[in-house]
Motif scaffolding. Structure first.
Motif, PDB file in Angstrom:
ATOM      1  N   GLY A   1       4.894  -4.643  -8.421  1.00 30.73           N
ATOM      2  CA  GLY A   1       3.774  -3.976  -7.764  1.00 30.73           C
ATOM      3  C   GLY A   1       3.635  -2.530  -8.177  1.00 30.73           C
ATOM      4  O   GLY A   1       3.083  -1.708  -7.445  1.00 30.73           O
ATOM      5  N   LEU A   2       4.133  -2.194  -9.378  1.00 34.32           N
ATOM      6  CA  LEU A   2       4.041  -0.833  -9.914  1.00 34.32           C
ATOM      7  C   LEU A   2       2.940  -0.715 -10.967  1.00 34.32           C
ATOM      8  O   LEU A   2       2.861   0.288 -11.662  1.00 34.32           O
ATOM      9  N   TRP A   3       2.109  -1.739 -11.070  1.00 31.22           N
ATOM     10  CA  TRP A   3       1.023  -1.776 -12.052  1.00 31.22           C
ATOM     11  C   TRP A   3      -0.285  -1.412 -11.360  1.00 31.22           C
ATOM     12  O   TRP A   3      -0.619  -1.985 -10.323  1.00 31.22           O
ATOM     13  N   ARG A   4      -1.023  -0.457 -11.914  1.00 29.67           N
ATOM     14  CA  ARG A   4      -2.287  -0.041 -11.304  1.00 29.67           C
ATOM     15  C   ARG A   4      -3.349  -1.113 -11.460  1.00 29.67           C
ATOM     16  O   ARG A   4      -3.583  -1.629 -12.561  1.00 29.67           O
ATOM     17  N   LEU A   5      -4.021  -1.443 -10.361  1.00 33.44           N
ATOM     18  CA  LEU A   5      -5.096  -2.424 -10.359  1.00 33.44           C
ATOM     19  C   LEU A   5      -6.429  -1.734 -10.091  1.00 33.44           C
ATOM     20  O   LEU A   5      -6.477  -0.729  -9.374  1.00 33.44           O
TER      21      LEU A   5
ATOM     22  N   ARG B   1       0.810  -1.212   0.000  1.00 34.29           N
ATOM     23  CA  ARG B   1       0.000   0.000   0.000  1.00 34.29           C
ATOM     24  C   ARG B   1       0.853   1.276   0.000  1.00 34.29           C
ATOM     25  O   ARG B   1       0.343   2.374   0.147  1.00 34.29           O
ATOM     26  N   LEU B   2       2.153   1.120  -0.175  1.00 33.25           N
ATOM     27  CA  LEU B   2       3.017   2.290  -0.338  1.00 33.25           C
ATOM     28  C   LEU B   2       2.655   2.985  -1.651  1.00 33.25           C
ATOM     29  O   LEU B   2       2.387   2.323  -2.650  1.00 33.25           O
ATOM     30  N   PRO B   3       2.594   4.313  -1.679  1.00 30.45           N
ATOM     31  CA  PRO B   3       2.339   4.997  -2.956  1.00 30.45           C
ATOM     32  C   PRO B   3       3.319   4.539  -4.033  1.00 30.45           C
ATOM     33  O   PRO B   3       4.488   4.259  -3.747  1.00 30.45           O
ATOM     34  N   MET B   4       2.842   4.473  -5.263  1.00 29.78           N
ATOM     35  CA  MET B   4       3.678   4.012  -6.365  1.00 29.78           C
ATOM     36  C   MET B   4       4.956   4.841  -6.494  1.00 29.78           C
ATOM     37  O   MET B   4       6.043   4.317  -6.757  1.00 29.78           O
ATOM     38  N   SER B   5       4.828   6.137  -6.319  1.00 31.20           N
ATOM     39  CA  SER B   5       5.990   7.017  -6.467  1.00 31.20           C
ATOM     40  C   SER B   5       7.052   6.705  -5.413  1.00 31.20           C
ATOM     41  O   SER B   5       8.254   6.789  -5.692  1.00 31.20           O
ATOM     42  N   LEU B   6       6.622   6.340  -4.204  1.00 34.47           N
ATOM     43  CA  LEU B   6       7.596   5.994  -3.162  1.00 34.47           C
ATOM     44  C   LEU B   6       8.193   4.615  -3.401  1.00 34.47           C
ATOM     45  O   LEU B   6       9.336   4.352  -3.000  1.00 34.47           O
ATOM     46  N   LYS B   7       7.444   3.721  -4.047  1.00 35.64           N
ATOM     47  CA  LYS B   7       8.027   2.436  -4.436  1.00 35.64           C
ATOM     48  C   LYS B   7       9.198   2.658  -5.398  1.00 35.64           C
ATOM     49  O   LYS B   7      10.206   1.955  -5.340  1.00 35.64           O
TER      50      LYS B   7
ATOM     51  N   TRP C   1       7.437   4.801   6.414  1.00 39.85           N
ATOM     52  CA  TRP C   1       6.608   5.939   5.996  1.00 39.85           C
ATOM     53  C   TRP C   1       5.126   5.611   6.156  1.00 39.85           C
ATOM     54  O   TRP C   1       4.312   6.487   6.470  1.00 39.85           O
ATOM     55  N   LEU C   2       4.776   4.358   5.949  1.00 41.57           N
ATOM     56  CA  LEU C   2       3.377   3.954   6.034  1.00 41.57           C
ATOM     57  C   LEU C   2       2.778   4.192   7.413  1.00 41.57           C
ATOM     58  O   LEU C   2       1.567   4.385   7.554  1.00 41.57           O
ATOM     59  N   LYS C   3       3.621   4.188   8.430  1.00 43.94           N
ATOM     60  CA  LYS C   3       3.108   4.341   9.793  1.00 43.94           C
ATOM     61  C   LYS C   3       2.635   5.765  10.061  1.00 43.94           C
ATOM     62  O   LYS C   3       1.559   5.984  10.606  1.00 43.94           O
ATOM     63  N   GLU C   4       3.448   6.745   9.685  1.00 50.87           N
ATOM     64  CA  GLU C   4       3.118   8.150   9.959  1.00 50.87           C
ATOM     65  C   GLU C   4       2.641   8.891   8.713  1.00 50.87           C
ATOM     66  O   GLU C   4       2.166  10.024   8.798  1.00 50.87           O
ATOM     67  N   ARG C   5       2.837   8.281   7.538  1.00 55.00           N
ATOM     68  CA  ARG C   5       2.475   8.879   6.255  1.00 55.00           C
ATOM     69  C   ARG C   5       3.280  10.143   5.947  1.00 55.00           C
ATOM     70  O   ARG C   5       2.870  10.989   5.177  1.00 55.00           O
ATOM     71  N   ARG C   6       4.416  10.227   6.579  1.00 51.15           N
ATOM     72  CA  ARG C   6       5.378  11.304   6.340  1.00 51.15           C
ATOM     73  C   ARG C   6       6.680  10.898   6.995  1.00 51.15           C
ATOM     74  O   ARG C   6       6.718   9.935   7.775  1.00 51.15           O
ATOM     75  N   SER C   7       7.760  11.613   6.686  1.00 51.31           N
ATOM     76  CA  SER C   7       9.057  11.265   7.256  1.00 51.31           C
ATOM     77  C   SER C   7       9.957  12.481   7.240  1.00 51.31           C
ATOM     78  O   SER C   7       9.855  13.337   6.341  1.00 51.31           O
ATOM     79  N   ASP C   8      10.843  12.558   8.208  1.00 51.34           N
ATOM     80  CA  ASP C   8      11.858  13.607   8.234  1.00 51.34           C
ATOM     81  C   ASP C   8      13.203  13.091   7.743  1.00 51.34           C
ATOM     82  O   ASP C   8      14.214  13.770   7.865  1.00 51.34           O
TER      83      ASP C   8
ATOM     84  N   GLU D   1      -6.202   1.478  -3.778  1.00 46.45           N
ATOM     85  CA  GLU D   1      -6.113   2.733  -3.031  1.00 46.45           C
ATOM     86  C   GLU D   1      -4.907   2.680  -2.095  1.00 46.45           C
ATOM     87  O   GLU D   1      -4.999   2.185  -0.974  1.00 46.45           O
ATOM     88  N   PRO D   2      -3.756   3.179  -2.552  1.00 48.33           N
ATOM     89  CA  PRO D   2      -2.578   3.209  -1.670  1.00 48.33           C
ATOM     90  C   PRO D   2      -2.818   4.104  -0.456  1.00 48.33           C
ATOM     91  O   PRO D   2      -3.788   4.864  -0.391  1.00 48.33           O
ATOM     92  N   VAL D   3      -1.908   4.028   0.504  1.00 48.93           N
ATOM     93  CA  VAL D   3      -1.939   4.912   1.665  1.00 48.93           C
ATOM     94  C   VAL D   3      -1.259   6.230   1.279  1.00 48.93           C
ATOM     95  O   VAL D   3      -0.172   6.229   0.696  1.00 48.93           O
ATOM     96  N   PHE D   4      -1.921   7.346   1.576  1.00 44.21           N
ATOM     97  CA  PHE D   4      -1.359   8.655   1.263  1.00 44.21           C
ATOM     98  C   PHE D   4      -1.307   9.516   2.515  1.00 44.21           C
ATOM     99  O   PHE D   4      -2.006   9.246   3.507  1.00 44.21           O
ATOM    100  N   THR D   5      -0.502  10.565   2.475  1.00 45.35           N
ATOM    101  CA  THR D   5      -0.465  11.528   3.568  1.00 45.35           C
ATOM    102  C   THR D   5      -1.826  12.186   3.731  1.00 45.35           C
ATOM    103  O   THR D   5      -2.324  12.393   4.837  1.00 45.35           O
ATOM    104  N   ASP D   6      -2.428  12.510   2.619  1.00 45.69           N
ATOM    105  CA  ASP D   6      -3.759  13.121   2.598  1.00 45.69           C
ATOM    106  C   ASP D   6      -4.328  12.899   1.197  1.00 45.69           C
ATOM    107  O   ASP D   6      -3.586  12.538   0.276  1.00 45.69           O
ATOM    108  N   THR D   7      -5.620  13.100   1.051  1.00 43.99           N
ATOM    109  CA  THR D   7      -6.245  12.860  -0.249  1.00 43.99           C
ATOM    110  C   THR D   7      -7.242  13.958  -0.582  1.00 43.99           C
ATOM    111  O   THR D   7      -7.714  14.690   0.286  1.00 43.99           O
ATOM    112  N   LEU D   8      -7.552  14.057  -1.847  1.00 49.07           N
ATOM    113  CA  LEU D   8      -8.694  14.832  -2.327  1.00 49.07           C
ATOM    114  C   LEU D   8      -9.193  14.149  -3.582  1.00 49.07           C
ATOM    115  O   LEU D   8      -8.520  13.269  -4.144  1.00 49.07           O
ATOM    116  N   ALA D   9     -10.392  14.494  -4.020  1.00 49.65           N
ATOM    117  CA  ALA D   9     -11.024  13.754  -5.105  1.00 49.65           C
ATOM    118  C   ALA D   9     -11.763  14.701  -6.040  1.00 49.65           C
ATOM    119  O   ALA D   9     -12.188  15.793  -5.649  1.00 49.65           O
TER     120      ALA D   9
END
Length: 913
Positions: free
Chosen positions: A348-352, A37-43, A69-76, A356-364
Motif C-alpha cells: 500500500g505504498l504505491w500512489r493511486l 488512509r495513513l500517510p505513506m510516510s507513516l506507513k 494516529w488516524l483518530k487525532e491526526r497527531r500523537s504524543d 487522498e490520505p488523512v493528514f494533520t492539515d493540508t494545503l494545495a
C-alpha cells in the motif's frame, strides 16, 4: 531482525522467482485496524516498528499508537526508529569519524576491544564539500581546483582512507565524484532495501539519516530520510535508535502543470514560501494529488531537497510509475526496479490516482499559478517575483544605509523580512581596473553567479535550460560582465556528459561557466576569493553587492563574507544575471544588453521553450549513469596514491592542524557526572531571531586576526593555507575558537554590532566570544546563551553544539528551536530551555549583564518537558524569577543528558558490556 512479530505480520513475496521476507502492513491491519488512509510516510515508520518489535525499545503499544494516529491526526507517542543506513558528507563526516576514532582510543584505554566500535548499519561518506572555486572561467579551472583541493586536504583524506579500511560497513566516495545527495539519488538509494539474515532475504523500505540537512532530497525517490546532527548519526551507526515523536503530517496537494517558461526552481521557491507561512517545523510534509503524475522525479527531488528551507523534517513523495522510470533511467538493476514495484503495491505504498490520505492539515497549489521567482536577499523562504527583485534590493539597501548611520541597536534585521524603502539614487559606486581596463562597480553588482548545489544540478530540465540560455546569448553576441565570478559546479559527472551530448558545453564556457568541480561549492561558502581589485572596491566603497546562485542557502555571510545579498535562482536565471551583472535591473522588462546586430536583447529572446528543453533532456540516457558510477568508490590516481596508515586505532599526530584527538571522552571511565543546578551563570551572547547554525558553527573563511587564525599562525600555518573552517572540522581547537565567530552574527550585548564579539561583564571589556569564554572558564563561571525565535535554523551542523559545549555554555534559552540543533544540544549535554507565557528577552528587558540561576535540576527526576525555575539577578541587585520549559523532549534524551551526551551514553554501555 529482532522482531517478536506479535501481529504475525511476517510474510513472503516472490519477485522474479526470488522469495523476499517482509512485514506485511495488510496483515498488521487485521489487528490494528484499517491503515489504508495513513500517510505513506507513516506507513514507512509503522513497517519499521513492526520489523524491530522487541517489547523493549518497540512495543505492541507503539504499533497501536501509529494506527491510532488516524483518530487525532497527531500523537504524543515517542517511538524508536531505526533507519537502514547513514549518509555523510566530508565536512560533517570527518568529525564523526574523529569521534569514532576517539571512542576506539577510549575503549582501548578502558581495556576493551577497540574494534567493537564499528558501524552496525551501512555508512556512505561522499567527499563533496572540500572543493573551492579558486580558479574559474578557464578550461584549466577544473584540473587546477582538483590539484589545490588535494594539496589542502591530503591529511584529511588520508584520515578518511584510514577509516574506510579500519571500520566495517563504511564506504567512502572519493572527491570529484559529485554531491552526496545527488550521488544518493542517482546511485545509492534503492527505494526498497534488502538485507540477508539467517539465510533469508528481507525486503523493507529504504530509509536513512544523513549528516546534512538536505538528505531530504532522497524523499523524491520515495525514500524516507532526513538530516540529523553528526552526533545523532554516529549513535545510529552504533545501533542506537533515533528517538522521535510520531510526527504530524502536513499534506501538500499538487495539481495542474507549470506554465511555459516556468522552472522547477520557481516551483520549489513557491512551495518553500507557502510551507514556511503555514508553519511546518518539526513536521513531516507529504505531497499528493494527481499533479504528481506529470511531475518529473528530478522536480520532486528539487522540492524534497529544500525541506530544511521550509522547515519540515522531510518532504516525502510516494512511489509511482515516475519513480520506476527514474530508477531505470539512472541504471538501477531491473531486479531492483521490479522489487520496488511489487513491494510497494503489496504494502500500500504505491500512489493511486485520486488517492487522498488523512493528514494533520493540508494545503494545495495549482502549479499553473507559479511565476518566475528568486529568493532573497538572505533567507530562502523570502520569495521575490522576478519583476520585483530590483525593488527588493533597493529596499534592502535603504535599510543598510539607515543602519549604517543610526538606530543600529534597534534594527531587527536578523530575519530579513520587513525592510525599509531605499532610495535608488543613494547607490554607491567605485571605479576599478581589471586587466588594463577601467570598470565601475556599483551597489547591486552581481559579483558571483554560480550554477551550484544539490538542489538544481540534479535536475536536467533546469540545467539544460541554462545551457540553452547560454547558447542563445552567445549567438546574440552577449557576454558576461567582467566583475562577475561565474562557475559551474554540477552535483554529478552525468551533467557534463549530457551537456556534451546536447552540444551546450562550448556556449557555457564562452560565458565563463566552465566546469570548476563536482561538489558543493558556492552554496556551502566555498565560493573562493574574488579578484583582488573587486574585493578592494567593495571594501573601499562599502558596497552592497550580490551573488546569484542555484542553491538552497543564502544566509548572511555564507556565500562570501563581502557579499551581503544573496539570491537563489534557477540555473538559467543565474546565466542571465551574469550577463547583466546587476540585480538592479528588471529582467522581466529591461534588456539584458545589446546584441551584435545593435538591437536590445531581452530575456524572452534567449529563454528556451519547453519543447527545446525537452529535446535537450532527451539526450540524457542510462549509459551515462553506468559510465560515471561503474567505479564510484575507486577514485583517481591522486586519491589512490594517498598513503594509508594500517591500524585498528588511529595514530594521532600532535602537530596536525586538521585532525586532533577531541577531549569529549577523557573522563569516560569515571562515575556518571552529577546533575546540578546551574548557579551564577553569565550571559555569553544575547541574540535575536533566526540565528542559524551558520551563525553559531564555524563555516567559511578563517580570518587571520580571529582566535582560530591566531591559533593556526601560532602553529606555523600561513593565512594563505588556512583553508576553511569546514575543512578543519576534525580539529576541535580550531572549531571551538570559531564558534559564534561569524562576521554577521549580532550580539545585542554590543548594541547589535556585527561580528563574533561580546562583553566580558566583570570588567566591561569587549573581546572575541572565544576569549571571553576562556576567561569565564578560568574563573569557574558557567555560561548561558539567550536568543529569540528559530534558534539553530539551518544545516545540521554538529559543531554548533560541540563548540557550544567546549565554550562552557551550560544552557541555551530561546523562544523556539530548530529541530536538529535542539537535539544536538542535548546530545552534547547542553540544556535547551524555552521561554514560556509569551516572555522573551525583550519583555524581560535583558541586556546580558545579568547573573542567571537555573534551578530544579539537582535532586530531581529529570523528565521530558519539565518546568525549571530561572532566577535573574540584575546589576543593581534586583531579582526576578520566571518559569522556563526544559526542551529535553524524550526519555532517551533524558538518559543521554544524564550521561553527558549521546556518544558518552553509547560508549559507557559498550565499555560496561
Amino acid at each position: 531482525m529482532p522482531s517478536l512479530d506479535s501481529l504475525k505480520a511476517l510474510k513472503t513475496l516472490t519477485v522474479a522467482n526470488r522469495p523476499y521476507h517482509y512485514f506485511s502492513l495488510t496483515e498488521a491491519a487485521k489487528s490494528l485496524g484499517d491503515l489504508q488512509r495513513l500517510p505513506m510516510s507513516l506507513k514507512v515508520l509503522l513497517e519499521n516498528l513492526l520489523r524491530w518489535e522487541d517489547d523493549k525499545t518497540v512495543t505492541r503499544a507503539d504499533l497501536g499508537a501509529l494506527a491510532d494516529w488516524l483518530k487525532e491526526r497527531r500523537s504524543d507517542r515517542e517511538i524508536q526508529y531505526r533507519p537502514a543506513r547513514v549518509l555523510m558528507q566530508d565536512f560533517t563526516g570527518v568529525p564523526a569519524v574523529v569521534d569514532l576514532a576517539a571512542m576506539r582510543a577510549a575503549m582501548a584505554k578502558a581495556g576493551g576491544d577497540p574494534q567493537r566500535i564499528n558501524p552496525l548499519s551501512p555508512v556512505d561518506l561522499v567527499i563533496d564539500h572540500s572543493v573551492m572555486v579558486d580558479r574559474y572561467a578557464s578550461q584549466q579551472a577544473f584540473a587546477e581546483n582538483v590539484d589545490i583541493e588535494m594539496q589542502r586536504n591530503g591529511e584529511r583524506y588520508a584520515f578518511l582512507r584510514w577509516g574506510q579500511n579500519a571500520f566495517d560497513n563504511f564506504s567512502v566516495v572519493p572527491p570529484g565524484t559529485g554531491i552526496c545527495h545527488q550521488v544518493n539519488l542517482e546511485y545509492l538509494g534503492r527505494t526498497v532495501w534488502t538485507r540477508e539474515e539467517d539465510g533469508r532475504t528481507y525486503a523493507f523500505p529504504d530509509t536513512l539519516v544523513g549528516t546534512d540537512s538536505h538528505t531530504t532530497m532522497i524523499n523524491g525517490l520515495g525514500v524516507l530520510g532526513w538530516g540529523v546532527g553528526g552526533i545523532e548519526a554516529e549513535a545510529a551507526m552504533l545501533g542506537q535508535p533515533v528517538s522521535m515523536l510520531i510526527p504530524e503530517v502536513i499534506g501538500f496537494k499538487l495539481t495542474g502543470k507549470l506554465r511555459e517558461g516556468i522552472t522547477a526552481t520557481d516551483l520549489v521557491l513557491t512551495v518553500t514560501q507557502m510551507l514556511r507561512k503555514k508553519g511546518v517545523v518539526g513536521k513531516f510534509v507529504e505531497f499528493y494529488g494527481d499533479g504528481l503524475a506529470d511531475l518529473p522525479l528530478a522536480d520532486r527531488a528539487t522540492i524534497a531537497n529544500m525541506a530544511p528551507e521550509y522547515g519540515a523534517t522531510c518532504g516525502f513523495f510516494p512511489v509511482d510509475q515516475v519513480t520506476l522510470d527514474y530508477l531505470r533511467l539512472s541504471g538501477r538493476p531491473e531486479d531492483t526496479v521490479k522489487l520496488v514495484e511489487a513491494y510497494c503495491k503489496e504494502q500500500g505504498l504505491w500512489r493511486l490516482p485520486g488517492q487522498e490520505p488523512v493528514f494533520t492539515d493540508t494545503l494545495a497549489l495549482d502549479m499553473h499559478e507559479v511565476e518566475a521567482s528568486l529568493a532573497g536577499p538572505k533567507r530562502p523562504q523570502d520569495r521575490v517575483a522576478l519583476s520585483q527583485v530590483s525593488q527588493a534590493f533597493d529596499s534592502f539597501l535603504g535599510l543598510q544605509l539607515r543602519a549604517s548611520t543610526k538606530d543600529v541597536g534597534r534594527l531587527e534585521s536578523e530575519g530579513g523580512g520587513g525592510v525599509a524603502v531605499g532610495n535608488a539614487d543613494q547607490a554607491g559606486e567605485v571605479s576599478y581596473e581589471h586587466e588594463g581596463q577601467q570598470h565601475v562597480l556599483r551597489d547591486g553588482a552581481v559579483v558571483i553567479a554560480a550554477i551550484t548545489s544539490c538542489t538544481n544540478t540534479s535536475n536536467p530540465s533546469v540545467m539544460m535550460a541554462a545551457g540553452l540560455v547560454a547558447k542563445k546569448a552567445v549567438e546574440k553576441g552577449l557576454k558576461r560582465k567582467p566583475w562577475v565570478k561565474s562557475s559551474l559546479a554540477p552535483g554529478s559527472k552525468v551533467v557534463t556528459d549530457y551537456y556534451k551530448a546536447a552540444g551546450l558545453t562550448p556556449y557555457l564556457d564562452e560565458l565563463g561557466f566552465d566546469l570548476v568541480g563536482y561538489g558543493c561549492t558556492t552554496c556551502i561558502g566555498n565560493s573562493g576569493p574574488l579578484d583582488d581589485a573587486i574585493e578592494k572596491a567593495i571594501t573601499g566603497a562599502d558596497l552592497t553587492v550580490a551573488s546569484v546562485l542555484s542553491g538552497n542557502r543564502n544566509f548572511e555571510g555564507r556565500v562570501h563574507p563581502l557579499v551581503k545579498t544573496n539570491w537563489l535562482a534557477s540555473p538559467p536565471l543565474v546565466v542571465a544575471y551574469a550577463l547583466v551583472g546587476s540585480v538592479r535591473l528588471d529582467l522581466s522588462s529591461e534588456p539584458l544588453g545589446t546584441g551584435k546586430d545593435g538591437q536590445p536583447v531581452y530575456l524572452r529572446d534567449i529563454w528556451p521553450s519547453q519543447q527545446e528543453i525537452a529535446a535537450a533532456v532527451a539526450s540524457v540516457d542510462t549509459a551515462m549513469f553506468h559510465k560515471e558510477y561503474a567505479e564510484v568508490f575507486a577514485g583517481d590516481a591522486q586519491w589512490q596514491a594517498i598513503a594509508v596508515p594500517q591500524a585498528a586505532t588511529y595514530v594521532w599526530q600532535d602537530d596536525s592542524t586538521y585532525i586532533q584527538h577531541p577531549p569529549f571522552f577523557d573522563d569516560i571511565t569515571g562515575p556518571l557526572p552529577a546533575i546540578e543546578d546551574i548557579r551564577g551563570a553569565r550571559v555569553l551572547a544575547l541574540l535575536g531571531d533566526s540565528v542559524t547554525t551558520d551563525h553559531i558553527s564555524p563555516a567559511g573563511n578563517i580570518k587571520a586576526d580571529s582566535p582560530a587564525g591566531r591559533y593556526l599562525r601560532d602553529k606555523g600555518v600561513e593565512p594563505r593555507d588556512f583553508n576553511s573552517y569546514g575543512s578543519r572540522r576534525g580539529n576541535h581547537e580550531v572549531m571551538m575558537r570559531g564558534t559564534f565567530a561569524n562576521i554577521r552574527i549580532r550580539n545585542e550585548m554590543l548594541g547589535g554590532e556585527e561580528g563574533g564579539n561580546t562583553l566580558y561583564v566583570p570588567t566591561g571589556e569587549k573581546m572575541a566570544i572565544y576569549d571571553a569564554a576562556m576567561r569565564y572558564q578560568s574563573d569557574g563561571t558557567p555560561l548561558v546563551v539567550i536568543a529569540g525565535q528559530e534558534y539553530g535554523t539551518g544545516s545540521s551542523r554538529d559543531w554548533a553544539a560541540k563548540g557550544t559545549n567546549l565554550l562552557g555554555i551550560k544552557a541555551v534559552l530561546a523562544e523556539s528551536f530548530e529541530r536538529i540543533h535542539r537535539s544536538n544540544l542535548v546530545g552534547m549535554g547542553v540544556l535547551p530551555l524555552q521561554f514560556t507565557a509569551g516572555q522573551t528577552r525583550k519583555s524581560l528587558d535583558l541586556d546580558g549583564s545579568e547573573r542567571i540561576d537555573i534551578l530544579g535540576l539537582s535532586n530531581a527526576r529529570i523528565h521530558p518537558h519539565m518546568n525549571l525555575s530561572l532566577h535573574i539577578t540584575r546589576q543593581d541587585g534586583r531579582q526576578e524569577q520566571i518559569e522556563v520549559l526544559c526542551r529535553i523532549d524524550t526519555l532517551n534524551e533524558v538518559e543521554y543528558f544524564k550521561s553527558g551526551g549521546i556518544l558518552h551514553y553509547v560508549l559507557r554501555q559498550l565499555i560496561a558490556a
